[in-house]
Design a protein around this motif. Structure first.
Motif, PDB file in Angstrom:
ATOM      1  N   LYS A 152       2.938  -1.413  -2.052  1.00  0.00           N
ATOM      2  CA  LYS A 152       1.325  -1.988  -2.162  1.00  0.00           C
ATOM      3  C   LYS A 152       1.516  -2.857  -3.213  1.00  0.00           C
ATOM      4  CE  LYS A 152      -0.398   2.598  -0.754  1.00  0.00           C
ATOM      5  NZ  LYS A 152      -1.342   3.824  -1.135  1.00  0.00           N
ATOM      6  N   THR A 153       0.974  -3.904  -2.913  1.00  0.00           N
ATOM      7  CA  THR A 153       0.977  -5.185  -3.622  1.00  0.00           C
ATOM      8  C   THR A 153      -0.793  -5.454  -3.957  1.00  0.00           C
ATOM      9  OG1 THR A 153       0.801  -6.837  -1.703  1.00  0.00           O
ATOM     10  CG2 THR A 153       2.881  -6.254  -2.665  1.00  0.00           C
ATOM     11  N   GLU A 154      -0.890  -5.429  -5.295  1.00  0.00           N
ATOM     12  CA  GLU A 154      -2.349  -5.948  -5.422  1.00  0.00           C
ATOM     13  C   GLU A 154      -2.658  -7.150  -5.081  1.00  0.00           C
ATOM     14  OE1 GLU A 154      -2.887  -5.246  -9.773  1.00  0.00           O
ATOM     15  OE2 GLU A 154      -1.929  -3.330  -9.851  1.00  0.00           O
ATOM     16  N   LYS A 155      -4.035  -7.176  -4.652  1.00  0.00           N
ATOM     17  CA  LYS A 155      -4.565  -8.564  -4.061  1.00  0.00           C
ATOM     18  C   LYS A 155      -5.095  -9.188  -5.219  1.00  0.00           C
ATOM     19  CE  LYS A 155      -6.060  -6.526   0.495  1.00  0.00           C
ATOM     20  NZ  LYS A 155      -7.041  -6.270   1.482  1.00  0.00           N
ATOM     21  N   LYS A 156      -4.668 -10.407  -5.251  1.00  0.00           N
ATOM     22  CA  LYS A 156      -5.238 -11.232  -6.325  1.00  0.00           C
ATOM     23  C   LYS A 156      -6.447 -12.007  -5.853  1.00  0.00           C
ATOM     24  CE  LYS A 156      -0.469 -12.739  -8.095  1.00  0.00           C
ATOM     25  NZ  LYS A 156       0.712 -13.720  -8.119  1.00  0.00           N
ATOM     26  N   LYS A 157      -7.276 -11.909  -6.833  1.00  0.00           N
ATOM     27  CA  LYS A 157      -8.616 -12.514  -6.518  1.00  0.00           C
ATOM     28  C   LYS A 157      -8.405 -14.045  -6.922  1.00  0.00           C
ATOM     29  CE  LYS A 157     -10.922  -8.362  -8.185  1.00  0.00           C
ATOM     30  NZ  LYS A 157     -11.917  -7.723  -9.286  1.00  0.00           N
TER      31      LYS A 157
END
Length: 124
Positions: free
Chosen positions: A97-102
């Motif tokens: 799971k990759t954190e979504k970059k804002k």
């Protein structure tokens, strides 16, 4: 001493043809059980065989078992069990799971850009 060879295989007496003929001769069939007869066979009932191989529906017992226990295991324990049952190949591993970059907003305002333009390019 030496043991004597069988008469058909002795050299010089019968020649090489006798040895080949001795090898080619078929064995006599051994006396055994005749498979064409029914003697000694146990006749199986077709109905018994059907009942033996009939699939059994375990849905009711499984539902009772599942509804009996109301405890929910810890998430860490379930993750550990799933990890142990997972294969070692990369195709068996779940995707990381990759954190979504804002989208990053700028810290500079329009006024700061105008000031920079004036200082850098010398525009009044």
């Amino acid at each position: 001493g030496r043991a004597k060879a069988p008469p058909g295989l002795q050299r010089g007496r019968a020649g090489p043809r006798a040895a080949g003929a001795a090898r080619r001769r078929k064995r006599a069939p051994e006396p055994g059980r005749n498979k064409a007869t029914v003697k000694g066979r146990v006749v199986k009932s077709a109905i018994e065989e059907y009942h033996k191989k009939k699939p059994v529906n375990h849905l009711r017992e499984n539902l009772q078992y599942m509804l009996k226990g109301r405890r929910v295991a810890d998430k860490a324990v379930t993750e550990q069990v799933l990890a142990q049952n997972r294969g070692r190949k990369s195709k068996d591993q779940p995707p990381e799971k990759t954190e979504k970059k804002k989208p990053e907003g700028t810290v500079f305002t329009e006024e700061d850009f105008r000031k920079f333009e004036r200082e850098y390019f010398g525009i009044p």
